[in-house]
Design an enzyme around this catalytic site. Structure first.
Site, PDB file in Angstrom:
ATOM      1  N   GLU A  62      90.963  -3.185 -58.606  1.00 51.65           N
ATOM      2  CA  GLU A  62      91.052  -3.946 -57.500  1.00 51.65           C
ATOM      3  C   GLU A  62      92.398  -3.950 -56.905  1.00 51.65           C
ATOM      4  O   GLU A  62      93.038  -4.833 -56.729  1.00 51.65           O
ATOM      5  CB  GLU A  62      90.815  -5.439 -57.704  1.00 51.65           C
ATOM      6  CG  GLU A  62      89.313  -5.631 -58.205  1.00 51.65           C
ATOM      7  CD  GLU A  62      88.983  -6.965 -58.596  1.00 51.65           C
ATOM      8  OE1 GLU A  62      89.874  -8.018 -58.388  1.00 51.65           O
ATOM      9  OE2 GLU A  62      87.804  -7.413 -58.971  1.00 51.65           O
ATOM     10  N   GLU A 107      82.215  -4.273 -60.336  1.00 49.36           N
ATOM     11  CA  GLU A 107      81.957  -5.452 -60.932  1.00 49.36           C
ATOM     12  C   GLU A 107      81.207  -6.506 -59.916  1.00 49.36           C
ATOM     13  O   GLU A 107      81.756  -6.456 -58.684  1.00 49.36           O
ATOM     14  CB  GLU A 107      83.242  -6.053 -61.809  1.00 49.36           C
ATOM     15  CG  GLU A 107      84.208  -6.366 -60.958  1.00 49.36           C
ATOM     16  CD  GLU A 107      85.222  -6.711 -61.765  1.00 49.36           C
ATOM     17  OE1 GLU A 107      85.438  -8.186 -61.873  1.00 49.36           O
ATOM     18  OE2 GLU A 107      86.093  -6.325 -62.410  1.00 49.36           O
TER      19      GLU A 107
END
Length: 559
Positions: free
Chosen positions: A184, A281
């Site tokens: 991220e 995810e």
């Protein structure tokens, strides 16, 4: 287009020798790349037809299938992707996570690892999530971190060095890892994230990639670059991308609440530039219908506990049993030979001095070929484990994989009869969990690890004991003329040894104590020989005669 037809066309095009781009045109979204990785090549082959269903396993590291097992309980299926995490604490349990990664790979799962790294500017590792992983870094520290040779840059590489033994171990076992570091990168809550541009988060990803792959020479990492599905995603994919030469898979984390929109799908396809895309995810898992509409997602990884709090059991069952979602039983396997091949201890009869009460960590688990299981002893010294190899072998290497309860001082011994022991290796002050002893030349049918001092307050705990060597095919047994007599027995100041007529001059005599340690060695000069014993402590001893493969051992007592 059906999966079988796709495979037929793929095989035909490969036989014709067409380049990958030609295949991409023939099969939209299914370009086949001939990479060095079996698992990555597999992602290319399933693009457009199937998606691997997976789940992450975070804390606790010492139970690295906690969420995989929960999912199997709900759906009856084992996830096709197993996710593990180096995390930011509990470093002592990282090996258990790595052994599970190997086990999952051997059973056919796609293996991926994440790393929640601590903040190098704080110089605290391990750290807490709230003050370490989710922390900030000044612009000055960032410049220091991403400038080669500075203090922070050197510290970051030292922290990368801590990961290297884990990757090297997996590499030696033939395990490929889809590694997702600095995930991220557009998420400013993480100290490494939220810095767009060529000198921002992408640059640290590039440094990490180059250090592990180029400087440290790791060749088993499939590099996964990852961002989150913020509304700024269409521009973020460009502002945070390290470049296609730095990743093998581009993955997106879904937490924005609007699911698999076409805009997100298009943005990831654009930045991937023909490479596989994946759902890195997510809490709310994609539906079967959404995956059919966006078939180029090669895998998805549900995030641990969120899988069970944000999805109903019925939805989980429908997803993981869908024909376009692959679970582990539907995976092809990776065609890797069993790395335990040649291990003479594998599944052989084994006995131990004790077993830890109430834990079920029995002796056989130390020789079952599975490094996620273990034998553990009682909390006392000494302890031993003995493996019967079934025949006499000339042994050249031993390997012990310890659990955190390791042996500090110990011996590896061999014996022809489980009575008379010779010490092959003596270790003091050990602190390693992987111990390997090679270039040896000892012969025996039985192998013993004799622990004399524990490394922790617990017992001795061995995940796997391995021995390697070759079968002894021609040995000469002792005949009646190769007898040994020793007197007086018990001995005091000297021991007289009389040898049978077939023991020639040059026969080697060795005196061993009752733990197998050599206390004396002599070369025979006559049929009767006197050995000094005055300085030997009182106790039981072994006297061994050896000559050209023949050996005979008797016992005597020093009073």
């Amino acid at each position: 287009m059906s999966f079988s037809l796709r495979n037929v066309l793929t095989a035909c095009i490969q036989q014709l020798g067409w380049p990958a781009v030609g295949l991409a045109l023939a099969l939209p979204g299914a370009a086949v790349a001939q990479t060095p990785f079996t698992s990555l090549n597999y992602l290319y082959t399933i693009r457009g037809t199937s998606t691997i269903g997976g789940i992450h396993n975070k804390e606790p590291l010492n139970t690295p299938t906690y969420y995989t097992d929960q999912l199997e309980f709900v759906t009856g299926k084992v996830a096709g992707l197993w996710g593990g995490d180096f995390l930011f604490s509990s470093y002592a349990d990282r090996w258990q996570m790595i052994y599970e990664a190997e086990k999952q790979w051997q059973r056919g799962a796609f293996v991926t690892l994440t790393w929640h790294a601590c903040n190098p500017a704080q110089n605290v590792s391990p750290c807490s999530f709230g003050t370490g992983v989710t922390s900030t870094m000044s612009n000055a520290d960032w410049t220091n971190l991403t400038t080669n040779g500075t203090a922070l840059n050197t510290r970051w590489k030292a922290w990368l060095d801590e990961l290297v033994p884990y990757f090297q171990y997996l590499q030696s076992r033939g395990v490929e890892v889809a590694f997702r570091p600095l995930h991220e990168t557009n998420q400013a809550a993480f100290w490494w994230g939220g810095r767009p541009g060529p000198n921002g988060s992408a640059k640290l990803y590039q440094i990490t990639h180059d250090y592990l792959q180029v400087t440290r020479g790791l060749t088993n990492i499939v590099w996964v670059w990852n961002i989150q599905d913020f509304p700024t995603l269409p521009s973020d994919v460009n502002s945070y991308s390290p470049g296609t030469s730095y990743f093998d898979v581009a993955s997106l984390d879904f937490y924005n609440g609007d699911g698999l929109t076409q805009a997100k799908y298009n943005a990831m396809l654009g930045v991937a530039a023909g490479k596989p895309i994946a759902i890195g995810e997510t809490g709310v898992l994609p539906t079967v219908t959404a995956l059919r509409a966006q078939p180029l997602w090669t895998y998805f990884m549900g995030w641990s506990e969120l899988v069970f709090t944000q999805n109903t059991p019925a939805n989980l069952l429908a997803l993981y049993t869908a024909p376009n979602v692959l679970t582990r039983d539907e995976m092809p396997g990776w065609g890797v030979p069993n790395p335990s091949a040649g291990n003479l201890c594998l599944n052989r009869p084994v006995t131990v001095s004790s077993t830890e009460a109430g834990q079920g960590n029995v002796a056989a688990l130390a020789v079952d070929g599975d490094r996620t299981t273990r034998w553990s002893s009682a909390y006392a010294d000494p302890q031993d484990i003995v493996v019967d190899l079934g025949a006499s072998y000339r042994l050249n290497r031993f390997s012990i994989v310890w659990e955190n309860a390791y042996g500090r001082d110990y011996q590896i011994q061999v014996s022809p009869d489980n009575v008379n022991w010779t010490t092959a290796v003596t270790i003091t002050g050990n602190s390693d969990l992987h111990t390997n002893y090679s270039n040896l030349n000892v012969t025996g049918r039985y192998v013993k690890v004799l622990g004399t001092a524990r490394g922790t307050a617990y017992g001795y705990s061995i995940r796997e004991l391995e021995a390697y060597g070759s079968l002894v095919t021609a040995t000469t047994s002792a005949s009646a003329a190769r007898t040994i007599q020793a007197y007086p027995n018990p001995a005091a100041g000297t021991l007289t040894v009389e040898l049978g007529r077939e023991w020639p001059v040059g026969t080697q005599l060795t005196v061993l104590n009752n733990t197998g340690q050599k206390v004396g060695a002599y070369t025979v000069r006559a049929a009767t020989q006197t050995l000094p014993t005055a300085d030997m402590p009182a106790g039981l001893y072994l006297l061994r005669a050896q000559y050209q493969g023949a050996a005979q051992t008797i016992k005597f007592i020093k009073q």
